[in-house]
Motif scaffolding. Structure first.
Motif, mmCIF file in Angstrom:
data_model
loop_
_atom_site.group_PDB
_atom_site.id
_atom_site.type_symbol
_atom_site.label_atom_id
_atom_site.label_comp_id
_atom_site.label_asym_id
_atom_site.label_seq_id
_atom_site.Cartn_x
_atom_site.Cartn_y
_atom_site.Cartn_z
ATOM 1 N N THR B 43 -1.480 4.833 -16.562
ATOM 2 C CA THR B 43 -1.656 3.774 -15.732
ATOM 3 C C THR B 43 -1.680 4.349 -14.381
ATOM 4 O OG1 THR B 43 -0.524 2.176 -16.962
ATOM 5 C CG2 THR B 43 -1.100 1.557 -14.845
ATOM 6 N N SER B 44 -3.002 4.360 -13.746
ATOM 7 C CA SER B 44 -3.042 4.772 -12.270
ATOM 8 C C SER B 44 -2.991 3.749 -11.047
ATOM 9 C CB SER B 44 -4.465 5.549 -12.298
ATOM 10 O OG SER B 44 -4.433 6.402 -13.309
ATOM 11 N N THR B 45 -2.263 4.207 -10.203
ATOM 12 C CA THR B 45 -2.468 3.298 -8.803
ATOM 13 C C THR B 45 -2.630 4.468 -7.673
ATOM 14 O OG1 THR B 45 -0.154 3.584 -8.522
ATOM 15 C CG2 THR B 45 -0.950 1.595 -9.735
ATOM 16 N N THR B 46 -3.065 4.197 -6.493
ATOM 17 C CA THR B 46 -3.523 5.053 -5.484
ATOM 18 C C THR B 46 -2.409 4.790 -4.361
ATOM 19 O OG1 THR B 46 -4.926 3.186 -4.715
ATOM 20 C CG2 THR B 46 -5.793 4.743 -5.902
ATOM 21 N N GLY B 47 -1.201 4.090 -4.412
ATOM 22 C CA GLY B 47 -0.401 4.016 -3.424
ATOM 23 C C GLY B 47 1.085 3.353 -3.964
ATOM 24 N N GLY B 48 1.852 3.520 -2.930
ATOM 25 C CA GLY B 48 3.304 3.507 -3.404
ATOM 26 C C GLY B 48 3.568 1.857 -3.487
ATOM 27 N N MET B 69 1.845 10.536 0.769
ATOM 28 C CA MET B 69 0.787 9.527 0.538
ATOM 29 C C MET B 69 0.734 8.858 1.999
ATOM 30 S SD MET B 69 0.943 8.046 -3.261
ATOM 31 C CE MET B 69 2.753 7.718 -3.197
ATOM 32 N N PRO B 70 -0.528 8.135 2.323
ATOM 33 C CA PRO B 70 -0.433 7.189 3.594
ATOM 34 C C PRO B 70 0.284 5.903 2.943
ATOM 35 C CG PRO B 70 -2.478 7.236 2.530
ATOM 36 C CD PRO B 70 -1.756 8.385 1.894
ATOM 37 N N GLY B 71 0.902 5.313 4.054
ATOM 38 C CA GLY B 71 1.618 4.004 3.902
ATOM 39 C C GLY B 71 2.953 4.582 3.145
ATOM 40 N N LEU B 72 3.318 3.595 1.929
ATOM 41 C CA LEU B 72 4.514 3.966 1.399
ATOM 42 C C LEU B 72 4.341 5.344 0.611
ATOM 43 C CD1 LEU B 72 7.076 2.269 1.411
ATOM 44 C CD2 LEU B 72 6.623 1.355 -0.807
ATOM 45 N N ASP B 73 5.128 6.257 1.380
ATOM 46 C CA ASP B 73 4.895 7.942 0.526
ATOM 47 C C ASP B 73 5.615 7.753 -0.722
ATOM 48 O OD1 ASP B 73 7.515 8.454 1.200
ATOM 49 O OD2 ASP B 73 6.735 9.558 2.802
ATOM 50 N N GLY B 74 5.349 8.814 -1.279
ATOM 51 C CA GLY B 74 6.322 9.270 -2.656
ATOM 52 C C GLY B 74 7.654 8.893 -2.462
#
Lengths: 161, 750
Positions: B43-48, B69-74
């Motif tokens: 299942t793929s998502t592009t952000g936190g 990652m931009p926004g909520l990073d890893g």
């Protein structure tokens, strides 16, 4: 600039050795002038082969989807980088470089990936001047990659129809 | 992930689920494709943010996070994820840049399980993920097994501990308890406890021996296994079992102990209860036979080792059986409890003994063996583990007799529970507990036969009699079954007309070739209660005999059967007699009962109702041995009796002692005034006959007329002695109506 790469590169093995070679070529390139770049393909054939291997029968149209996605994100990211640089938001520049570094490597745009890696590393080390010096070569390489990917996509479209 | 996931993952071919989070869509696409190709469900998502939203309703087997990652990073995503319930142990793989050491370190700090350098080496990534999944499963299984162990330990109120040596070779501070171990003592998981805290929970009296034991264990490097009574910080008293084994360092020195603590209070309580039940009498709570014998054996060991005497007092209640029979078992039990209580006060009774303690508690420890116990029934034993001499034991015996002198109130009545005490001393009267018990029994029996309520020290002289009696007792039991009892009959004569007016049935015991006289076995029969079945047998036998004689020669008089007074107290006596006469088709009047005057007076009130009913149905009552008891004349007037029999002792002395004549004269006068028949027993010569006859007593019984005869001889005696009227005791002037008519009368059947 050579010492900047050295230690990290030497730790790599196997498949990664190729990355080392590509980046090694990059070092040469920086030393011997821009014309050296023209002698190498923009998209690494081996990487493209790997990409195709992920979807051998082409059913998922993976290559097409990946390249389309890449082009879209390339445009978006380059724009982001340009804005960030104009604003002197170097941290943002670094993050864009990071993202572009790995996706470019994924499709075989190794020269671009290496440039991104350099920019990211220099910025993290606080070397804004060093990084700034690489922005122009970066844009030049982006244009080449964009053209090469677009061309590849056209080939794919042609082959499909 | 549910608890069972880990188990089923291996078993089924379900594809492991992976949440892939990467802002780089190219990479996301490729990674997803590569991993799908290698058997993962992606299942793929592009952000936190998006990833966390997904995870709110779904738990993948593994999460792959891009670090930058931009926004909520890893990193931030990982922190948030770890804070979500149920995500403590979901494996998280952080994708970092090749040269990004800071990210790698940070990845571990935020709780990532592992990191992976971003690259297109998909096989490596897939391998890493599989490894993570396997480790996660193993971890889960371990967690589950730990949880199970913790649960099991909790249920068993058990926990583990480590106890190690610190520098300076001290074991004082190096103590750590597991969470479950802390719980055993009522501590929370975060409490810290040291050895001193532990020792403080132990009563000072227990502490010192325990510390001594611990030193010894450490010195010998042996296994620890001991129960420690403790008062926990919350005030609860508990018994904690400690069990541990030594651990050794590379030099082979004991450096630590590892083991468990367990709350065994409940088990100990149950064990103590079982031990108590096994060793103590349930009714009186005194040591039982088993416990007494154990104590006595220990006492003898000490006596042997230290060279002193041990006394065993056998205490048997007098007449307990009577109380039990008349007032019922509940009253009997009540009496026993009171007696137990009093006896306990007569010695330094030690309630509890812990086996093992006695060995270590010093030279006077055998004193703790002292106790009163109940052997069973109404038999008690006092064990005196050390006496200076016979007088010592006798003093205690006297104390016991004194204590029982006061009446015991049971069932609203005053009962006198006196006792007979037999004393035996070690080593003089026996070297074993069995010998001492037997000899104290002999002494006790001697007291009984000498009139009870006393104490006697054993002497070998007593032994012979006791054994003989014991043999007699057991043989008498069998006599009834083996039909060894027989009735002999002695005629009663009316010397006025020379006629037989009845017979008295007298019991004999044909034991092998011997014919044993009642005086030799009736007392034992009375004592053992065998007298009851014997009397019942006699009743039936007499009825049978009446039938036989009635048929043979027209016998129509009565057969007198001796009854002990306790038979009159039995409610079924009437039925017994009725059944006996009914079976033989004879009237009730052919059975007469004799009760001794002493027996009658012993418990007059209880006997009277029976006498009335017996008289009503036609069974006459004769009072035997009259003149020997202390009959109240007032009673005599109101008693439903038909006959008194003058005791043979007065008859014997007639013409020798003037007092005897006075007694006989008085009895005859009394009987006549009350309209009672009077029979003289033991008439052996014509001089006695003449005196009695002169006083107005014509009914007689004795050797002058006939000794007791076996039943088959009675008819012959009638035919050879009575009918020919040749005997010297026959009245000098025969009358017209003779014995012939008796036969005619007797032939009448009613």
């Amino acid at each position: 600039m050579t010492p900047v790469y050295g230690a990290d590169m030497l730790t790599l093995e196997g498949e990664n050795a190729r990355v080392f070679l590509n980046q090694g070529a990059m070092v040469e390139l920086n030393n011997s002038g821009i014309e050296g770049m023209a002698t190498r393909p923009v998209l690494d054939a081996a990487c493209m082969a790997e990409l195709r291997a992920l979807d051998p029968d082409g059913k998922a149209q993976l290559v097409k989807r990946v390249l389309t996605t890449y082009l879209a994100s390339l445009a978006k990211l380059v724009e982001q980088l340009r804005v960030a640089r104009a604003e002197g938001a170097w941290e943002q520049v670094s993050r864009v470089a990071h993202t572009l570094k790995s996706s470019s490597a994924s499709i075989g745009a190794l020269a671009l990936s290496a440039l991104c890696a350099d920019i990211e590393r220099l910025l993290r080390a606080g070397d804004v001047a060093g990084a700034s010096a690489l922005i122009d070569p970066f844009h030049a390489e982006v244009s080449r990659v964009d053209a090469a990917v677009s061309q590849t996509l056209q080939h794919l479209e042609a082959a499909a129809s | 992930m549910t608890l069972h996931h880990g188990v089923s993952l291996e078993a089924t071919d379900r594809r492991p689920t992976v949440l892939l989070v990467d802002d780089d869509e190219v990479n996301l696409l490729m990674t997803a494709a590569a991993l799908r190709d290698r058997g993962f469900d992606i299942t793929s998502t592009t952000g936190g943010e998006e990833a966390l939203t997904r995870l709110a309703s779904w738990t993948p087997d593994v999460v792959v996070l891009d670090a930058i990652m931009p926004g909520l990073d890893g990193f931030e995503t990982c922190v948030a994820l770890r804070n979500m319930p149920g995500f403590d142990h979901v494996p998280v793989l952080m994708l970092t840049g090749l040269d990004d050491e800071a990210s790698i370190n940070r990845a571990y700090q935020v709780g990532a399980t592992d990191f992976f350098v971003k690259a297109t080496q998909w096989s490596l990534l897939a391998g890493r993920l599989r490894y993570l999944l396997r480790a996660s499963r193993t971890r889960q299984e371990l967690e589950r097994s730990k949880a199970k162990l913790a649960r099991a330990q909790d249920l068993a109120r058990m926990g583990s501990f480590d106890w190690w040596q610190e520098e300076g070779r001290s074991f004082v501070n190096g103590l750590e308890l597991s969470e479950e171990g802390l719980r055993v003592f009522g501590y929370g998981p975060d409490d810290r406890v040291n050895l001193r805290d532990m020792l403080r929970m132990i009563a000072p009296t227990d502490r010192e021996p325990l510390v001594r034991l611990a030193r010894q264990i450490l010195y010998q490097v042996s296994v620890i296994a001991t129960d420690v009574p403790m008062t926990l910080p919350d005030g609860r008293f508990r018994i904690i079992h400690v069990e541990a084994e030594p651990e050794f360092d590379e030099h082979g020195h004991c450096c630590a102990y590892t083991g468990i603590v367990q709350d065994v209070t409940d088990r100990r309580i149950a064990e103590d209860r079982i031990r108590h039940l096994a060793n103590y009498d349930a009714l009186t709570n005194l040591p039982n036979r088993r416990q007494l014998i154990w104590r006595a054996e220990r006492a003898l060991e000490f006596g042997r080792r230290l060279g002193h005497q041990v006394a065993l007092l056998l205490i048997d209640l007098d007449r307990f059986k009577v109380i039990n029979d008349t007032l019922g078992h509940a009253a009997g039990d009540e009496l026993l409890m009171e007696v137990a209580f009093r006896l306990r006060g007569c010695v330094r009774h030690c309630e509890q003994l812990f086996e093992g303690v006695i060995e270590t508690a010093g030279s006077r420890s055998h004193r703790t063996l002292e106790a009163v116990g109940r052997l069973g029934g109404d038999e008690f034993v006092a064990l005196l583990p050390e006496v200076a001499d016979e007088a010592d034991a006798q003093r205690v015996a006297t104390r016991i007799l004194e204590a029982l002198r006061e009446p015991v109130v049971v069932a609203g009545q005053d009962c006198f529970a006196t006792a007979s005490v037999g004393i035996a001393l070690f080593p003089r009267d026996g070297n074993t507990v069995a010998d001492l018990l037997r000899n104290s029994d002999v002494a006790m029996y001697a007291v009984k036969s000498q009139g009870r309520n006393d104490a006697l020290v054993y002497t070998p002289r007593l032994a012979g009699r006791g054994r003989e009696k014991l043999a007699l007792e057991s043989a008498l039991h069998k006599a009834i079954e083996r039909d060894e009892l027989v009735l002999y009959y002695q005629p009663k004569i009316d010397v006025a007309n020379g006629k037989m007016v009845g017979v008295e049935a007298l019991m004999r015991w044909r034991r092998g070739d011997l014919l044993i006289q009642p005086a030799d076995f009736i007392p034992v029969a009375e004592e053992t209660g065998l007298i009851v079945p014997m009397s019942e047998w006699a009743l039936r036998q007499a009825a049978k005999q009446a039938r036989i004689w009635a048929d043979a020669f027209g016998f129509s008089d009565s057969i007198a059967v001796n009854m002990p007074n306790r038979m009159f107290e039995r409610t079924d006596l009437i039925e017994q007699i009725s059944a006996a006469v009914r079976d033989e088709g004879i009237p009730h009047s052919m059975i007469q009962l004799e009760i001794t005057e002493t027996g009658l007076m012993k418990d007059l009130q209880r006997v009277i109702p029976s006498l009335h009913r017996l008289t009503e149905i036609g069974v006459q009552i004769a009072v035997d041995d009259f003149g020997t008891g202390y009959s109240s004349l007032a009673y005599l007037t109101s008693l439903p009796i038909a006959e008194v029999k003058i005791d043979r002792s007065f008859v014997r002395d007639l013409g020798v002692l003037p007092q005897s004549l006075a007694v006989v004269t008085a009895i005859i006068a009394l009987a006549k005034s009350l309209d009672l028949k009077v029979v003289a027993e033991g008439v052996e010569n014509t001089r006695q006959q003449d005196v009695l006859y002169g006083e107005g007593c014509t009914l007689m019984q004795g050797f002058l007329f006939s000794k007791p005869l076996p039943p088959e001889d009675i008819q012959a005696w009638m035919e050879q002695v009575v009918l020919p009227r040749k005997a010297p005791w026959m009245p000098p002037v025969p009358k017209a109506r003779t014995g012939t008519e008796t036969i005619v009368d007797g032939g009448r059947r009613s």
